[in-house]
Write an enzyme that holds these catalytic residues in place. Structure first.
Site, PDB file in Angstrom:
ATOM      1  N   ASP A  50       6.673  26.087  32.054  1.00  0.00           N
ATOM      2  CA  ASP A  50       6.852  24.811  32.253  1.00  0.00           C
ATOM      3  C   ASP A  50       5.664  24.218  33.078  1.00  0.00           C
ATOM      4  OD1 ASP A  50       8.555  25.165  34.458  1.00  0.00           O
ATOM      5  OD2 ASP A  50       8.624  23.207  34.694  1.00  0.00           O
ATOM      6  N   GLU A  74      10.648  24.264  36.202  1.00  0.00           N
ATOM      7  CA  GLU A  74      10.532  24.357  37.676  1.00  0.00           C
ATOM      8  C   GLU A  74       9.637  23.153  38.150  1.00  0.00           C
ATOM      9  OE1 GLU A  74       8.217  25.227  41.366  1.00  0.00           O
ATOM     10  OE2 GLU A  74       7.420  24.852  39.444  1.00  0.00           O
TER      11      GLU A  74
END
Length: 454
Positions: free
Chosen positions: A92, A156
């Site tokens: 991500d 994250e």
């Protein structure tokens, strides 16, 4: 382990690395459905899973984590009796921010001036490619000498804690003798560095309400309480005159004793405008690695474009508070809420929302894994000694792993050196740094396996 043939293999793998990073960067994998479709994260997760399967990983799975995102997991068995090393990255990415400020499209990997530009190129899709290159180089030179577990996180950057909670619910999943977190960066481009500390983080939203609705500023302005003005007063209370962070009850005077960060180097890395002062007191290293730091990362109120002459009834801000090792993020959050509430003017109504939280982390740099990495980096960087620095950012999973596996050695390396400009527009990665760090990781795995057999 002989470095030269592995180095030659790593170099030969770099064109493939660029092709794969191009494919992975193309996914707009921001783990926030308000910013990008969920399908973009799903596409990136499946790409990572396919890459692991192609490298003969077993038990490859898309793990549905409690925050609604997916992390990718796989195991590459090593020789019998070999140690296990967990390799971490995340797919991500941060939002693109202002697209018009990008010199090239953020989700198209673009080579320019010797660097590869694109969102996630360094943070942290490049980290996953680094792992792949290291493993491929070892496979081409006699095999991977350890059992490798890979975990690639899907949220994250959002700090929503999905993988942390999943790991706590499945503590056997990520067990390893050593863990390499591929989400940090060298202190300076070309200077081999491991990161020893990470600041923790709490992300909160504060909302101020003063009126039932916006009012005509000519008819009511001057007596009607302005919600945006109240919010500005609240936010200003978080800084001393010199810009230092002030949260009542939260210590902000610690010192960093290790590698220092000269003011002029920091000004250049941070691209501070000529004549603008740095904020805070103490050394730069004190301020960014050893002390708390507050940042207002967003404000919601009437935008300038199309603004009407009215008194705002409501205003909201998102605040990031970084907390150094030795300070508890949950306690810091409580102190932050209390401070904000105390400084709201005019008895305005205030409410809070917790968005994300992660604890600080401190590694044991005297462990055997660090000796193996120091030897590997010295080879990969042609005789340069490995440096140890802090990092002002947060990787919430580190503290979870340290709590779950207290005897496991955790190392942090990665591609996010200052020129990478992660979290900003025009993020980039140095292909030379990617090559050297992939070589470092390959040599480390060999060194570590040998050290455990000695």
């Amino acid at each position: 382990m002989t470095a030269r043939p592995i180095a030659e293999t790593v170099a030969s793998l770099m064109p493939r690395a660029k092709t794969e990073l191009t494919e992975l960067v193309a996914f707009q994998s921001v783990a926030d459905p308000a910013v990008a479709p969920k399908s973009e994260c799903e596409g990136a997760a499946n790409w990572v899973a396919d890459a692991l399967r192609a490298e003969d990983f077993q038990d490859v799975a898309l793990l549905d984590t409690p925050d609604g995102t997916q992390s990718v997991y796989g195991v590459l068995p090593g020789p019998e009796g070999a140690p296990t090393v967990l390799l971490y990255a995340h797919y991500d990415v941060q939002p693109m921010l202002e697209e018009s400020a990008w010199i090239s499209p953020p989700f198209e990997l673009t080579e320019r001036d010797g660097r590869w530009y694109g969102r996630g190129a360094a943070d942290c899709k490049g980290g996953f490619i680094m792992h792949l290159v290291a493993l491929r180089a070892l496979k081409a030179n006699g095999g991977v000498p350890v059992t490798v577990k890979v975990i690639v996180e899907g949220s994250e950057e959002q700090g929503t804690g999905g993988l942390e909670r999943y790991a706590e619910e499945h503590p056997e999943l990520l067990t390893a003798d050593a863990i390499v977190i591929g989400d940090a960066g060298n202190f300076r481009l070309g200077l081999p560095t491991v990161t020893a500390t990470l600041r923790g983080m709490t992300m909160v939203r504060v909302k101020v309400d003063t009126l039932q609705g916006n009012l005509h500023s000519g008819q009511f302005g001057g007596a009607a309480p302005d919600a945006l003005a109240a919010l500005i007063r609240v936010l200003d209370s978080l800084r001393a005159e010199d810009g230092s962070t002030v949260v009542e009850g939260l210590a902000a005077d610690a010192s960093w004793e290790g590698l220092q960060y000269p003011d002029e180097d920091f000004r250049q890395d941070a691209r501070v405008l000529d004549g603008v002062d740095l904020i805070g007191g103490g050394t730069v290293a004190d301020r960014i690695w050893a002390r708390p730091a507050v940042t207002v990362v967003g404000i919601d109120c009437s935008p300038v474009a199309g603004a009407a002459p009215s008194v705002p009834a409501s205003a909201r801000a998102q605040i990031s508070l970084r907390v150094p090792p030795g300070q508890d993020a949950a306690e810091a959050t409580k102190l932050l809420f209390a401070h904000l509430e105390k400084h709201v003017p005019w008895n305005a109504k205030v409410s809070f929302e917790q968005v994300g939280q992660g604890q600080a982390f401190q590694a044991d740099v005297d462990s055997p894994a660090y000796a193996s990495m120091a030897e590997a980096m010295k080879e990969a960087y042609e005789g340069q000694e490995m440096q140890v620095s802090g990092m002002g950012g947060s990787i919430p999973l580190c503290n979870t792993l340290a709590a779950l596996y207290p005897s496991t050695e955790i190392l942090l390396i990665g591609l996010s050196e200052p020129e990478a400009q992660i979290h900003a527009v025009n993020e980039s990665v140095s292909p030379q740094e990617l090559e050297r760090l992939a070589l470092s990781e390959a040599l480390f795995l060999g060194n570590y396996a040998a050290s455990k057999q000695a």
